[in-house]
Write an enzyme that holds these catalytic residues in place. Structure first.
Site, PDB file in Angstrom:
ATOM      1  N   ASP A  67       3.968 -39.369 -32.035  1.00 52.37           N
ATOM      2  CA  ASP A  67       4.373 -37.962 -32.064  1.00 52.37           C
ATOM      3  C   ASP A  67       3.185 -37.006 -32.090  1.00 52.37           C
ATOM      4  OD1 ASP A  67       3.627 -38.694 -34.647  1.00 52.37           O
ATOM      5  OD2 ASP A  67       5.643 -38.536 -35.470  1.00 52.37           O
ATOM      6  N   ASN A 136      12.372 -38.910 -46.173  1.00 55.05           N
ATOM      7  CA  ASN A 136      13.774 -38.705 -45.783  1.00 55.05           C
ATOM      8  C   ASN A 136      14.265 -39.788 -44.819  1.00 55.05           C
ATOM      9  OD1 ASN A 136      12.527 -38.104 -43.368  1.00 55.05           O
ATOM     10  ND2 ASN A 136      13.114 -35.952 -43.314  1.00 55.05           N
ATOM     11  N   HIS A 138      12.733 -40.708 -41.972  1.00 56.86           N
ATOM     12  CA  HIS A 138      12.385 -40.555 -40.555  1.00 56.86           C
ATOM     13  C   HIS A 138      11.343 -41.591 -40.120  1.00 56.86           C
ATOM     14  CE1 HIS A 138       8.990 -37.308 -41.265  1.00 56.86           C
ATOM     15  NE2 HIS A 138       8.501 -38.520 -41.369  1.00 56.86           N
ATOM     16  N   GLU A 143      14.209 -37.096 -37.358  1.00 59.80           N
ATOM     17  CA  GLU A 143      14.731 -36.676 -38.650  1.00 59.80           C
ATOM     18  C   GLU A 143      16.156 -37.213 -38.856  1.00 59.80           C
ATOM     19  OE1 GLU A 143      12.530 -35.661 -40.456  1.00 59.80           O
ATOM     20  OE2 GLU A 143      11.640 -33.731 -39.981  1.00 59.80           O
TER      21      GLU A 143
HETATM   22  P1  PGA Z   1       2.837 -40.743 -44.751  1.00 59.05           P
HETATM   23  O1  PGA Z   1       3.911 -40.179 -43.706  1.00 59.05           O
HETATM   24  O2  PGA Z   1       2.266 -41.984 -44.159  1.00 59.05           O
HETATM   25  O3  PGA Z   1       1.824 -39.639 -44.856  1.00 59.05           O
HETATM   26  O4  PGA Z   1       3.580 -40.990 -46.030  1.00 59.05           O
HETATM   27  C1  PGA Z   1       4.839 -41.056 -43.141  1.00 59.05           C
HETATM   28  C2  PGA Z   1       5.800 -40.302 -42.257  1.00 59.05           C
HETATM   29  O5  PGA Z   1       6.134 -39.145 -42.549  1.00 59.05           O
HETATM   30  O6  PGA Z   1       6.253 -40.890 -41.271  1.00 59.05           O
END
Ligand code: PGA
Length: 255
Positions: A67, A136, A138, A143
């Site tokens: 992304d 959450n 994702h 999302e």
């Molecule tokens: P993080 O983010 O590795 O900084 O916890 C993971 C994500 O949001 O996919």
């Protein structure tokens, strides 16, 4: 799903890097799917060490990132292109033209998304996809509520994600509202998937993704349907799992 619970984040990172290195040694033209965020940083650091100390060769490797923020230029420190250059690509012998990150500045974003999907296919598909997981549920920026068969497209970031990511911006308002992300269908097309998680803050979402019902409200739960997923967590992120899980993989032999 194969779930492996390691004691520490360092052990999680070393195991993930070992799996990626095994893949690259077995197939020098491997296509890797990569993730940003805090979680894979240790894995990238270990891959850099293996490149420098053990001649791990990335000269033929191709990568696709999950992304990118819409409107973010590669020179901006919060962009995922900048992150990947800084955390991995600048330190290994990968050819930059073989590293694909969605273009957040594309004039025609739907056309750029389609071209991104086509590029994955032209390179023969993703061999191993690395994933983190949002609080959450994702994966990428898919999302809760995302279509489980979605392809690369623009998504609106939800409030929890923007709050999580505000740590990288001067003010919460500066966090972009939109991102281009591989779809869940795109991710599910990878041959193998490694989902990484560490810290207690991920314990609830790891339990939901691994042992909860399959639901679009926890997009990572769809990984339960993929034939080759390895979930590697530290003890803290495994804290709410009810099943019993090993500390070493059975599919890949790791010294
Ligand atoms: P993080 O983010 O590795 O900084 O916890 C993971 C994500 O949001 O996919």
């Amino acid at each position: 799903m194969e779930v492996i619970v390691k004691e520490t984040y360092e052990q999680v990172s070393c195991l993930a890097a070992q799996m990626v290195a095994d893949q690259v040694r077995r197939k020098p033209r491997s296509v890797l799917g990569l993730a940003t965020g805090s979680t894979p940083i240790g894995t990238y650091a270990e891959l850099i060490r293996m490149h420098k100390e053990e001649d791990l060769d990335f000269s033929q490797v191709v990568t696709f990132n999950l992304d990118e923020y819409v409107g973010m230029a590669p020179v901006q420190e919060q962009s995922y292109r900048y992150f990947m250059n800084d955390k991995l690509f600048n330190h290994i012998n990968i050819r930059k033209e073989n590293t694909y990150v969605p273009d957040g500045l594309a004039g025609d974003i739907p056309a750029a998304c389609e071209a991104f999907e086509e590029a994955i296919l032209e390179h023969g598909g993703i061999d191993i996809q690395i994933l983190g997981i949002g609080g959450n549920g994702h994966i990428g920026f898919n999302e809760p509520g995302s279509s489980l068969s979605s392809r690369t497209r623009v998504k609106t970031l939800n409030a929890a994600t923007r709050a999580d990511n505000s740590r990288f911006f001067a003010t919460p308002d500066e966090v972009p509202r939109y991102a281009v992300t591989m779809g869940i269908g795109t991710i599910m097309d990878a041959d193998h998937i490694i989902l990484l998680a560490n810290k207690e803050s991920k314990a609830a979402v790891i339990a939901a993704a691994v042992e909860g019902p399959l639901t679009a409200m926890c997009p990572a739960s769809v990984l339960q349907l993929h034939p080759s997923v390895v979930v590697i967590t530290d003890k803290a992120a495994a804290g709410l799992l009810r099943g019993e899980y090993p500390t070493a993989p059975h599919t890949l032999v790791v010294k």
